[in-house]
Design a protein around this motif. Structure first.
Motif, PDB file in Angstrom:
ATOM      1  N   LEU A  16      31.528 -15.168  27.250  1.00  0.00           N
ATOM      2  CA  LEU A  16      30.173 -14.711  26.938  1.00  0.00           C
ATOM      3  C   LEU A  16      29.764 -15.284  25.595  1.00  0.00           C
ATOM      4  CD1 LEU A  16      30.558 -10.999  28.075  1.00  0.00           C
ATOM      5  CD2 LEU A  16      29.798 -12.980  29.400  1.00  0.00           C
ATOM      6  N   HIS A  17      28.610 -15.943  25.565  1.00  0.00           N
ATOM      7  CA  HIS A  17      28.126 -16.582  24.338  1.00  0.00           C
ATOM      8  C   HIS A  17      26.597 -16.479  24.326  1.00  0.00           C
ATOM      9  CE1 HIS A  17      28.760 -20.159  21.395  1.00  0.00           C
ATOM     10  NE2 HIS A  17      27.786 -19.380  21.003  1.00  0.00           N
ATOM     11  N   PRO A  18      26.080 -15.269  24.137  1.00  0.00           N
ATOM     12  CA  PRO A  18      24.626 -15.087  24.204  1.00  0.00           C
ATOM     13  C   PRO A  18      23.910 -15.854  23.110  1.00  0.00           C
ATOM     14  CG  PRO A  18      25.663 -13.146  23.282  1.00  0.00           C
ATOM     15  CD  PRO A  18      26.772 -14.047  23.741  1.00  0.00           C
ATOM     16  N   ARG A  19      22.699 -16.345  23.430  1.00  0.00           N
ATOM     17  CA  ARG A  19      21.916 -17.147  22.487  1.00  0.00           C
ATOM     18  C   ARG A  19      20.565 -16.523  22.179  1.00  0.00           C
ATOM     19  NH1 ARG A  19      24.964 -19.688  19.722  1.00  0.00           N
ATOM     20  NH2 ARG A  19      23.415 -21.222  19.229  1.00  0.00           N
ATOM     21  N   SER A  20      20.385 -15.249  22.514  1.00  0.00           N
ATOM     22  CA  SER A  20      19.119 -14.581  22.250  1.00  0.00           C
ATOM     23  C   SER A  20      19.382 -13.086  22.088  1.00  0.00           C
ATOM     24  CB  SER A  20      18.152 -14.787  23.419  1.00  0.00           C
ATOM     25  OG  SER A  20      18.609 -14.076  24.558  1.00  0.00           O
ATOM     26  N   PRO A  21      18.460 -12.357  21.475  1.00  0.00           N
ATOM     27  CA  PRO A  21      18.620 -10.902  21.389  1.00  0.00           C
ATOM     28  C   PRO A  21      18.761 -10.262  22.773  1.00  0.00           C
ATOM     29  CG  PRO A  21      16.916 -11.624  19.880  1.00  0.00           C
ATOM     30  CD  PRO A  21      17.288 -12.820  20.711  1.00  0.00           C
ATOM     31  N   TYR A  22      18.045 -10.776  23.752  1.00  0.00           N
ATOM     32  CA  TYR A  22      18.168 -10.269  25.121  1.00  0.00           C
ATOM     33  C   TYR A  22      19.597 -10.458  25.635  1.00  0.00           C
ATOM     34  CZ  TYR A  22      17.606  -9.829  30.153  1.00  0.00           C
ATOM     35  OH  TYR A  22      17.754  -9.459  31.457  1.00  0.00           O
ATOM     36  N   GLY A  23      20.151 -11.639  25.410  1.00  0.00           N
ATOM     37  CA  GLY A  23      21.522 -11.921  25.832  1.00  0.00           C
ATOM     38  C   GLY A  23      22.527 -11.021  25.147  1.00  0.00           C
ATOM     39  N   VAL A  24      22.327 -10.776  23.854  1.00  0.00           N
ATOM     40  CA  VAL A  24      23.222  -9.879  23.107  1.00  0.00           C
ATOM     41  C   VAL A  24      23.169  -8.468  23.700  1.00  0.00           C
ATOM     42  CG1 VAL A  24      23.608  -8.776  20.863  1.00  0.00           C
ATOM     43  CG2 VAL A  24      23.136 -11.239  20.985  1.00  0.00           C
ATOM     44  N   ALA A  25      21.969  -8.003  24.036  1.00  0.00           N
ATOM     45  CA  ALA A  25      21.820  -6.678  24.645  1.00  0.00           C
ATOM     46  C   ALA A  25      22.506  -6.634  26.010  1.00  0.00           C
ATOM     47  CB  ALA A  25      20.339  -6.317  24.773  1.00  0.00           C
ATOM     48  N   GLU A  26      22.411  -7.720  26.777  1.00  0.00           N
ATOM     49  CA  GLU A  26      23.088  -7.784  28.070  1.00  0.00           C
ATOM     50  C   GLU A  26      24.605  -7.709  27.891  1.00  0.00           C
ATOM     51  OE1 GLU A  26      22.315  -8.237  31.516  1.00  0.00           O
ATOM     52  OE2 GLU A  26      20.381  -7.458  30.896  1.00  0.00           O
ATOM     53  N   VAL A  27      25.129  -8.405  26.889  1.00  0.00           N
ATOM     54  CA  VAL A  27      26.570  -8.360  26.632  1.00  0.00           C
ATOM     55  C   VAL A  27      26.985  -6.935  26.245  1.00  0.00           C
ATOM     56  CG1 VAL A  27      28.420  -9.153  25.098  1.00  0.00           C
ATOM     57  CG2 VAL A  27      26.810 -10.803  26.071  1.00  0.00           C
ATOM     58  N   TYR A  28      26.168  -6.262  25.445  1.00  0.00           N
ATOM     59  CA  TYR A  28      26.469  -4.871  25.099  1.00  0.00           C
ATOM     60  C   TYR A  28      26.554  -4.023  26.375  1.00  0.00           C
ATOM     61  CZ  TYR A  28      26.064  -0.060  23.693  1.00  0.00           C
ATOM     62  OH  TYR A  28      26.287   1.281  23.575  1.00  0.00           O
ATOM     63  N   GLY A  29      25.576  -4.165  27.265  1.00  0.00           N
ATOM     64  CA  GLY A  29      25.581  -3.417  28.517  1.00  0.00           C
ATOM     65  C   GLY A  29      26.832  -3.701  29.339  1.00  0.00           C
ATOM     66  N   HIS A  30      27.234  -4.959  29.345  1.00  0.00           N
ATOM     67  CA  HIS A  30      28.443  -5.350  30.067  1.00  0.00           C
ATOM     68  C   HIS A  30      29.677  -4.691  29.453  1.00  0.00           C
ATOM     69  CE1 HIS A  30      31.419  -7.817  32.100  1.00  0.00           C
ATOM     70  NE2 HIS A  30      31.888  -8.158  30.924  1.00  0.00           N
ATOM     71  N   ARG A  31      29.798  -4.826  28.144  1.00  0.00           N
ATOM     72  CA  ARG A  31      30.987  -4.287  27.458  1.00  0.00           C
ATOM     73  C   ARG A  31      31.073  -2.760  27.569  1.00  0.00           C
ATOM     74  NH1 ARG A  31      33.555  -8.885  26.751  1.00  0.00           N
ATOM     75  NH2 ARG A  31      32.874 -10.253  25.087  1.00  0.00           N
ATOM     76  N   ILE A  32      29.945  -2.072  27.466  1.00  0.00           N
ATOM     77  CA  ILE A  32      29.977  -0.609  27.549  1.00  0.00           C
ATOM     78  C   ILE A  32      30.329  -0.170  28.962  1.00  0.00           C
ATOM     79  CG2 ILE A  32      27.534  -0.113  28.025  1.00  0.00           C
ATOM     80  CD1 ILE A  32      29.647   1.734  25.444  1.00  0.00           C
ATOM     81  N   THR A  33      29.882  -0.943  29.970  1.00  0.00           N
ATOM     82  CA  THR A  33      30.249  -0.638  31.357  1.00  0.00           C
ATOM     83  C   THR A  33      31.752  -0.773  31.545  1.00  0.00           C
ATOM     84  OG1 THR A  33      28.099  -1.398  32.142  1.00  0.00           O
ATOM     85  CG2 THR A  33      29.878  -1.282  33.773  1.00  0.00           C
ATOM     86  N   VAL A  34      32.320  -1.877  31.060  1.00  0.00           N
ATOM     87  CA  VAL A  34      33.764  -2.087  31.157  1.00  0.00           C
ATOM     88  C   VAL A  34      34.500  -0.985  30.394  1.00  0.00           C
ATOM     89  CG1 VAL A  34      35.677  -3.629  30.529  1.00  0.00           C
ATOM     90  CG2 VAL A  34      33.571  -4.576  31.513  1.00  0.00           C
ATOM     91  N   ASN A  35      34.003  -0.620  29.207  1.00  0.00           N
ATOM     92  CA  ASN A  35      34.648   0.411  28.405  1.00  0.00           C
ATOM     93  C   ASN A  35      34.709   1.752  29.149  1.00  0.00           C
ATOM     94  OD1 ASN A  35      35.719   1.453  25.806  1.00  0.00           O
ATOM     95  ND2 ASN A  35      33.851   2.690  25.917  1.00  0.00           N
ATOM     96  N   TYR A  36      33.602   2.172  29.728  1.00  0.00           N
ATOM     97  CA  TYR A  36      33.589   3.439  30.454  1.00  0.00           C
ATOM     98  C   TYR A  36      34.455   3.383  31.709  1.00  0.00           C
ATOM     99  CZ  TYR A  36      30.374   6.069  27.606  1.00  0.00           C
ATOM    100  OH  TYR A  36      29.816   6.779  26.570  1.00  0.00           O
ATOM    101  N   ARG A  37      34.467   2.250  32.365  1.00  0.00           N
ATOM    102  CA  ARG A  37      35.300   2.096  33.559  1.00  0.00           C
ATOM    103  C   ARG A  37      36.775   2.225  33.193  1.00  0.00           C
ATOM    104  NH1 ARG A  37      33.634  -2.902  36.070  1.00  0.00           N
ATOM    105  NH2 ARG A  37      34.978  -3.997  34.619  1.00  0.00           N
ATOM    106  N   GLU A  38      37.186   1.538  32.125  1.00  0.00           N
ATOM    107  CA  GLU A  38      38.595   1.529  31.737  1.00  0.00           C
ATOM    108  C   GLU A  38      39.014   2.804  31.003  1.00  0.00           C
ATOM    109  OE1 GLU A  38      38.995  -2.107  29.531  1.00  0.00           O
ATOM    110  OE2 GLU A  38      38.976  -3.342  31.355  1.00  0.00           O
ATOM    111  N   SER A  39      38.149   3.341  30.158  1.00  0.00           N
ATOM    112  CA  SER A  39      38.515   4.504  29.339  1.00  0.00           C
ATOM    113  C   SER A  39      38.412   5.828  30.080  1.00  0.00           C
ATOM    114  CB  SER A  39      37.627   4.566  28.092  1.00  0.00           C
ATOM    115  OG  SER A  39      37.823   3.416  27.309  1.00  0.00           O
ATOM    116  N   TYR A  40      37.461   5.927  31.000  1.00  0.00           N
ATOM    117  CA  TYR A  40      37.203   7.212  31.657  1.00  0.00           C
ATOM    118  C   TYR A  40      37.358   7.145  33.171  1.00  0.00           C
ATOM    119  CZ  TYR A  40      35.293   8.089  27.056  1.00  0.00           C
ATOM    120  OH  TYR A  40      35.142   8.215  25.696  1.00  0.00           O
ATOM    121  N   SER A  41      37.893   6.034  33.663  1.00  0.00           N
ATOM    122  CA  SER A  41      38.124   5.854  35.098  1.00  0.00           C
ATOM    123  C   SER A  41      36.864   6.089  35.940  1.00  0.00           C
ATOM    124  CB  SER A  41      39.257   6.766  35.588  1.00  0.00           C
ATOM    125  OG  SER A  41      40.456   6.445  34.928  1.00  0.00           O
TER     126      SER A  41
END
Length: 145
Positions: free
Chosen positions: A16-41
């Motif tokens: 992941l290498h976002p080049r815009s504020p929109y891309g950065v926000a998308e990466v945040y959404g991705h990472r938080i989804t993975v975090n909740y999946r892994e941390s809280y099953s």
């Protein structure tokens, strides 16, 4: 999210290498989804949708800009269509197909992340040529800049 990619086609393993504020926000959404999946099953999936078309897109989007520009030229309402790099390639899908893919993602036994794409790259030049031929020669190569 993928931004400055080094290879094509992209996959779920593409860095992941976002080049815009929109891309950065998308990466945040991705990472938080993975975090909740892994941390809280939680059953949480994330789709990374590459470019996709919809009748709702504005004229600032390339495909709509080309369709509008070719139509304007065919109707003699404009004399040229100005675009950037005509050799730039993109994967273009259709929004309804992306929605179908999202539905299928939610029906998997195990949650995961998915890249939703056609796997085919098309240049802006080919898009203009196809749009122009659809209105039977209203533009020539000299009209494209």
């Amino acid at each position: 999210m993928l931004g400055k990619v080094q290879a094509a086609p992209q996959s779920e393993l593409t860095p992941l290498h976002p080049r815009s504020p929109y891309g950065v926000a998308e990466v945040y959404g991705h990472r938080i989804t993975v975090n909740y999946r892994e941390s809280y099953s939680l059953y949480a999936v994330k789709g990374m949708l590459l470019n996709h078309e919809s009748p709702l897109l504005g004229l600032e989007f390339l495909r709509r800009k080309v369709a509008n520009g070719v139509a304007q030229t065919a109707l003699d309402l404009d004399s040229e269509l100005r675009l950037g790099n005509l050799d730039a390639g993109e994967d273009w899908g259709f929004a309804a197909h992306c929605v179908r893919a999202m539905l299928l993602m939610l029906q998997q036994d195990e949650p995961d992340d998915y890249v939703i794409a056609t796997g085919k790259t098309h240049s802006s030049r080919a898009l203009v040529a196809n749009a122009s031929s659809a209105v039977s020669g209203s533009m020539t190569a000299n009209d494209i800049s």
